[in-house]
Scaffold this motif. Structure first.
Motif, short mmCIF file in Angstrom:
data_model
loop_
_atom_site.label_atom_id
_atom_site.label_comp_id
_atom_site.label_asym_id
_atom_site.label_seq_id
_atom_site.Cartn_x
_atom_site.Cartn_y
_atom_site.Cartn_z
N ALA A 257 0.86 -1.18 0.00
CA ALA A 257 0.00 0.00 0.00
C ALA A 257 0.90 1.23 0.00
CB ALA A 257 -0.91 0.00 1.22
N GLY A 258 0.91 1.94 -1.11
CA GLY A 258 1.78 3.10 -1.20
C GLY A 258 1.83 3.64 -2.61
N GLY A 259 2.69 4.62 -2.81
CA GLY A 259 2.87 5.22 -4.12
C GLY A 259 4.30 5.04 -4.60
N GLY A 260 4.65 5.72 -5.67
CA GLY A 260 6.00 5.65 -6.21
C GLY A 260 6.26 4.39 -7.00
N GLY A 261 7.51 4.22 -7.41
CA GLY A 261 7.91 3.04 -8.15
C GLY A 261 7.52 3.02 -9.60
N ILE A 262 7.15 4.18 -10.15
CA ILE A 262 6.71 4.21 -11.55
C ILE A 262 7.75 4.85 -12.47
CG2 ILE A 262 4.28 4.23 -10.94
CD1 ILE A 262 4.27 7.25 -11.34
N GLY A 263 8.85 5.34 -11.89
CA GLY A 263 9.90 5.95 -12.69
C GLY A 263 10.80 4.92 -13.32
N ALA A 264 11.77 5.38 -14.09
CA ALA A 264 12.67 4.48 -14.80
C ALA A 264 13.86 4.05 -13.97
CB ALA A 264 13.17 5.16 -16.09
N SER A 265 14.24 4.84 -12.98
CA SER A 265 15.43 4.51 -12.19
C SER A 265 15.16 3.32 -11.28
CB SER A 265 15.85 5.72 -11.36
OG SER A 265 14.81 6.11 -10.47
N PRO A 266 16.17 2.45 -11.09
CA PRO A 266 15.98 1.28 -10.24
C PRO A 266 15.82 1.67 -8.77
CG PRO A 266 18.27 1.46 -10.94
CD PRO A 266 17.51 2.50 -11.70
N HIS A 295 -1.12 -7.86 -4.05
CA HIS A 295 -2.15 -6.84 -4.15
C HIS A 295 -1.50 -5.48 -3.93
CE1 HIS A 295 -6.36 -5.29 -2.68
NE2 HIS A 295 -5.90 -4.64 -3.74
N ILE A 296 -1.68 -4.58 -4.88
CA ILE A 296 -1.18 -3.22 -4.74
C ILE A 296 -2.35 -2.27 -4.48
CG2 ILE A 296 -0.09 -1.27 -5.91
CD1 ILE A 296 1.75 -3.17 -7.32
N VAL A 297 -2.26 -1.54 -3.39
CA VAL A 297 -3.22 -0.47 -3.10
C VAL A 297 -2.52 0.83 -3.44
CG1 VAL A 297 -4.61 0.67 -1.34
CG2 VAL A 297 -4.30 -1.81 -1.25
N ASP A 298 -2.94 1.47 -4.50
CA ASP A 298 -2.29 2.69 -4.96
C ASP A 298 -2.66 3.86 -4.05
OD1 ASP A 298 -1.05 4.69 -6.28
OD2 ASP A 298 -2.12 4.47 -8.18
N CYS A 299 -1.66 4.35 -3.33
CA CYS A 299 -1.89 5.47 -2.41
C CYS A 299 -1.16 6.72 -2.88
CB CYS A 299 -1.43 5.08 -1.00
SG CYS A 299 -2.45 3.84 -0.20
N SER A 300 -0.99 6.84 -4.19
CA SER A 300 -0.31 8.01 -4.75
C SER A 300 -1.05 9.29 -4.39
CB SER A 300 -0.22 7.88 -6.28
OG SER A 300 0.47 6.70 -6.64
N GLY A 302 -1.25 10.90 -1.75
CA GLY A 302 -1.83 10.98 -0.41
C GLY A 302 -3.29 10.60 -0.29
N ILE A 303 -3.83 9.85 -1.28
CA ILE A 303 -5.27 9.57 -1.25
C ILE A 303 -5.66 8.60 -0.14
CG2 ILE A 303 -5.54 10.03 -3.71
CD1 ILE A 303 -5.66 7.02 -4.15
N CYS A 304 -4.69 7.89 0.43
CA CYS A 304 -5.01 6.94 1.50
C CYS A 304 -4.85 7.53 2.90
CB CYS A 304 -4.11 5.71 1.40
SG CYS A 304 -4.31 4.73 -0.10
N GLU A 305 -4.21 8.68 2.97
CA GLU A 305 -3.74 9.17 4.26
C GLU A 305 -4.84 9.29 5.30
OE1 GLU A 305 -0.77 12.62 6.05
OE2 GLU A 305 -1.32 12.61 3.92
N HIS A 306 -6.02 9.74 4.91
CA HIS A 306 -7.11 9.93 5.87
C HIS A 306 -8.30 9.03 5.56
CE1 HIS A 306 -4.95 13.94 5.75
NE2 HIS A 306 -4.77 13.52 6.99
N ASP A 307 -8.04 7.96 4.86
CA ASP A 307 -9.10 7.03 4.48
C ASP A 307 -8.66 5.60 4.76
OD1 ASP A 307 -11.32 5.83 3.46
OD2 ASP A 307 -11.04 6.50 1.38
N PRO A 308 -8.68 5.18 6.02
CA PRO A 308 -8.14 3.86 6.38
C PRO A 308 -8.88 2.70 5.72
CG PRO A 308 -9.33 4.84 8.23
CD PRO A 308 -9.18 5.91 7.21
N ILE A 309 -10.12 2.90 5.29
CA ILE A 309 -10.85 1.80 4.66
C ILE A 309 -10.15 1.35 3.38
CG2 ILE A 309 -13.03 1.16 3.56
CD1 ILE A 309 -14.45 3.01 5.49
N ARG A 310 -9.48 2.28 2.69
CA ARG A 310 -8.79 1.95 1.44
C ARG A 310 -7.75 0.86 1.61
NH1 ARG A 310 -8.78 5.32 -3.15
NH2 ARG A 310 -10.06 7.21 -2.94
#
Length: 449
Positions: A257-266, A295-300, A302-310
């Motif tokens: 559950a988080g964001g990032g990891g979509i760039g080209a750098s390792p 399972h990936i929960v996309d939290c890019s 900050g959409i998850c920060e105040h929504d624990p149900i996500r």
């Protein structure tokens, strides 16, 4: 209307705080109180009376930082935030920045408060340092960040200076709800870089500071858990959650559950996303026992920060929760995962093992977590899936039970909670124990010099 709402919130906070201080002082003003004579030996805490400009007044600026999120909505319930839904009893939209307010409200209920600083074993400073730092990090005073904390020190020196001078601050402690990295800008930086210089000020070298993330070379600070959204009010609510965690069907092997990891750098987040995508297309329930491998929960953004149900529902259904470092090594998600009974997987020692020694004992990490060096994954091709699938199911069950046992230690129960729930030490209680022991050790060292 918004201003009126904020004013009412602050008024309620102030009234509750004043009433609790009054009640506490009246009950601790005599040494014959049966709840404080024996149990409070070496545990007396004096709350320093600070002007409101150092704490509650700072909350009135909650919407004044254009490039920082408006945290006004999360002042509700003394910093726990709004309830996730109207009938919720334990779940709130908690913002980590409000840990200072949460801690302040809880310490007013501490049973071993004294109104005599001369008999106190520790002095608590109810200073909202991280909130005060916003004017330097995001506001108009960014080029004056070396001044962060100077006003507080001047007050401590001018108002009843004997309280500070008794041990030159060695017996003082406070909470700052941002990583220590935000407060360690060198004093001689010109031009200033990110952060303030609070922890670099010689005036505060002796003070014990509780932060959600400490530096690799801790001097003043000790790490305490980020607040999650789970704040049960009584033992029944807590035990109901524990039963739900135990009964939950773990249909996913691993979750991120988080964001990032979509760039080209390792980097480790990119490796996780790539492995998740490949695993879900190449493996099936027939050969793993799971209906979903990753399972990936996309939290890019900050959409998850105040929504624990996500993220809490997916965490309840996952066996392992991946905890890669981001901008800094630690993650609030670590404590969300523990709350959900999801076994954390770390990729860096600084993510938790070398941080939360009071709350997550270092020697017990193999019992409740998995460690996979990020370099092995990113540069040497080690598959996270191979490591996790290689752990016997019987061992996984033991690890999950160890995680569940940690839940009380990492949650911040609701203020005003029931007596039954207070028998279980939570993150606040453990932090107080750690601060008291640290201060005791420091004073003993000074006496031997």
């Amino acid at each position: 209307m918004a201003y009126l709402t904020h004013f009412i919130l602050l008024l309620l906070i102030n009234l509750a705080s004043s009433q609790q201080i009054s009640n506490t002082e009246s009950s601790s003003s005599t040494t014959t109180n049966p709840t404080t004579t024996e149990d409070c030996n070496n545990r007396w805490i004096y709350i320093r009376n600070l002007p409101s400009r150092f704490n509650l007044d700072l909350l009135t600026n909650c919407s004044e930082y254009p490039i920082f999120d408006d945290f006004c909505p999360y002042l509700a319930n003394h910093g726990l935030g709004q309830k996730t839904h109207t009938k919720s009893r334990s779940w709130y939209r908690t913002d980590p920045l409000l840990l200072e307010l949460i801690f302040h409200r809880r310490i007013l209920e501490y049973p071993c408060l004294t109104n005599d600083p001369n008999v106190a074993n520790a002095v608590f400073l109810p200073y909202y340092g991280a909130i005060d730092s916003l004017k330097y990090l995001y506001g108009p005073d960014v080029n004056s960040s070396f001044q962060h904390g100077i006003g507080l020190f001047d007050f401590l020196q001018s108002d009843e200076p004997g309280i500070w001078n008794r041990h030159m601050g060695h017996d003082h402690f406070l909470v700052m709800s941002r990583p220590a990295w935000d407060f360690c800008q060198p004093l001689d930086n010109d031009p200033p870089i990110w952060g303030t210089s609070f922890l670099e000020l010689p005036e505060f070298y002796n003070v014990t500071v509780l932060v959600p993330e400490g530096r690799a070379w801790p001097w003043q600070e000790h790490a305490v858990p980020y607040p999650t959204s789970f704040h049960p009010p009584n033992l029944a609510c807590f035990e109901a959650w524990i039963q739900r965690v135990r009964r939950s069907r773990r249909v996913s092997l691993m979750l991120f559950a988080g964001g990032g990891g979509i760039g080209a750098s390792p980097n480790i987040r990119r490796s996780i996303r790539t492995e998740c995508e490949n695993a879900n297309t190449s493996m099936t329930k027939d050969n793993t026992g799971y209906s979903q491998i990753c399972h990936i929960v996309d939290c890019s953004n900050g959409i998850c920060e105040h929504d624990p149900i996500r993220y809490m529902r997916p965490m309840l259904q996952a066996t392992f929760c991946l905890q890669p470092p981001g901008d800094t090594p630690t993650r609030r998600s670590t404590f969300d995962a523990v709350t959900a009974g999801c076994i954390p997987v770390f990729f860096e020692e600084m993510s938790a093992r070398s941080q939360y020694r009071w709350h997550l004992p270092e020697e017990k990490y193999p019992e409740f977590s998995v460690f996979i060096p990020k370099e092995e994954v990113v540069f040497k091709g080690l598959k996270i899936l191979d490591v996790l699938m290689g752990i016997p199911r019987s061992e996984v069950r033991k690890m999950r039970e160890s995680v569940i046992e940690l839940i009380p230690r990492v949650m911040y129960r609701r203020h005003g909670s029931s007596l039954g729930l207070r028998t279980k030490k939570d993150a606040f209680d453990t932090a107080i124990d750690g601060a008291l022991q640290t201060i005791k050790d420091k004073l003993n060292d000074l006496s031997e010099q």
